[in-house]
Design an enzyme around this catalytic site. Structure first.
Site, short mmCIF file in Angstrom:
data_model
loop_
_atom_site.label_atom_id
_atom_site.label_comp_id
_atom_site.label_asym_id
_atom_site.label_seq_id
_atom_site.Cartn_x
_atom_site.Cartn_y
_atom_site.Cartn_z
N GLU A 155 0.87 -1.19 0.00
CA GLU A 155 0.00 0.00 0.00
C GLU A 155 0.91 1.24 0.00
OE1 GLU A 155 -2.38 0.57 3.61
OE2 GLU A 155 -3.87 1.66 2.44
N LYS A 198 -9.58 1.56 -2.48
CA LYS A 198 -9.86 1.10 -1.10
C LYS A 198 -11.31 1.42 -0.74
CE LYS A 198 -7.36 1.33 3.33
NZ LYS A 198 -6.17 1.97 3.93
N CYS A 256 -5.53 -3.19 2.57
CA CYS A 256 -5.29 -2.99 3.99
C CYS A 256 -6.54 -3.11 4.87
CB CYS A 256 -4.58 -1.65 4.20
SG CYS A 256 -3.64 -1.65 5.74
N1 LIG Z 1 -3.68 1.04 7.28
C1 LIG Z 1 -4.88 0.47 7.19
O1 LIG Z 1 -5.61 0.70 6.26
C2 LIG Z 1 -5.37 -0.49 8.21
C3 LIG Z 1 -4.67 -0.72 9.48
O2 LIG Z 1 -3.54 -0.30 9.73
C4 LIG Z 1 -5.43 -1.51 10.46
O3 LIG Z 1 -6.54 -1.94 10.15
O4 LIG Z 1 -4.95 -1.70 11.58
#
Ligand SMILES: NC(=O)CC(=O)C(=O)O
Length: 272
Positions: A41, A110, A151
């Site tokens: 990401e 996302k 994520c």
């Molecule tokens: N960074 C993200 O999108 C998610 C994350 O760090 C988490 O769910 O914990």
């Protein structure tokens, strides 16, 4: 057999440097036989809402062109992590997916934005800058169908379940958990999504840069359809490789046939 490689890139604030380093590591993974390569990401910019506008590009901008060339030159399917995208004045956290000749075969914005507040630990509000995507993403490759999330999307089991029920053999998440949520949930969520759906699950993080404002957890990981960790690493820059044997998925589904034993007659009101 499909060989998957996760490039746990050490992301800097220099976009050109990030693109160059990504290309080098993708080539290294391809030379070791990878068929599918994944980037993290926000692989071309630091992760943080203060950076999204500065680093944002249109979908077919410089970063997309570089990713297309990387896929083609290394002759791999490339799940191109994510980068901040701008379209019609709105910002998204977007993953582009490329085939072996450098054609765009999918994009995932996302869907679930990372808005959390753990007092004394971490507050993050992606929705202050970003808009969510509104589509689930499946891509067809010569190795089979793959579901893609980014994520925080991994925390929503419905996405992986829909992908599995639509025939995906793997769910892949470019991600950047942090040093608070990472040790608690990163591996747990991947193993949970894998075992729930009897599919391969992989998540690819940036390496940890302790001089950055956001400290990524690292630990890019591949999990098999029985929930076993096939390959993982610590927080430094690394390439994590695993052979995915589709027969293992079939065996898991035959020996524990939960996908046929579901009682959708009882769950139909789940969204109420
Ligand atoms: N960074 C993200 O999108 C998610 C994350 O760090 C988490 O769910 O914990």
């Amino acid at each position: 057999m499909v060989k998957l490689a996760l490039v746990q890139l050490l992301v800097s604030s220099n976009k050109q440097q990030n693109l160059k380093r990504a290309a080098t590591l993708i080539k290294e993974a391809a030379n070791k036989g990878a068929n599918i390569v994944v980037l993290p990401e926000c692989f071309n910019s630091p992760y943080g809402i203060q950076y999204f506008e500065e680093y944002a590009e249109e979908l077919h901008g410089e970063t997309a062109r570089a990713l297309s060339a990387m896929a083609k030159e290394s002759n791999v399917y490339l799940i191109g992590g994510s980068f901040p995208e701008i379209q019609f004045g709105k910002y998204y956290n977007t993953c582009t997916i490329w085939n072996r000749v450098g054609e765009l075969i999918g994009t995932h914005r996302k869907v679930h934005l990372f808005d959390i507040d753990i007092p004394g630990k971490i507050t993050f509000q992606e929705s202050k800058v970003l808009s969510p995507g509104n589509e689930l993403t499946l891509v067809d490759t010569e190795h089979g169908t793959i579901g893609v999330g980014i994520c925080y999307d991994i925390r929503f089991p419905e996405m992986a379940m829909i992908a599995a029920r639509k025939g995906a053999f793997a769910m892949i998440y470019p991600g950047a958990f942090n040093t608070t949520t990472g040790p608690l949930h990163w591996e747990l969520l991947q193993r949970a999504r894998a075992v729930d759906n009897q599919m391969f699950v992989a998540a690819c993080s940036p390496a940890r840069d302790t001089s950055a404002t956001y400290h990524a957890w690292g630990h890019s990981t591949v999990v098999d359809p029985m929930g076993k960790v096939l390959a993982t690493t610590e927080e430094s820059e690394a390439i994590v490789e695993a052979e995915l044997d589709i027969e293992e998925m079939k065996n898991a589904r035959t020996s524990i046939p939960v996908s046929f034993q579901r009682r959708f007659d009882l769950y139909k009101n789940v969204a109420e």
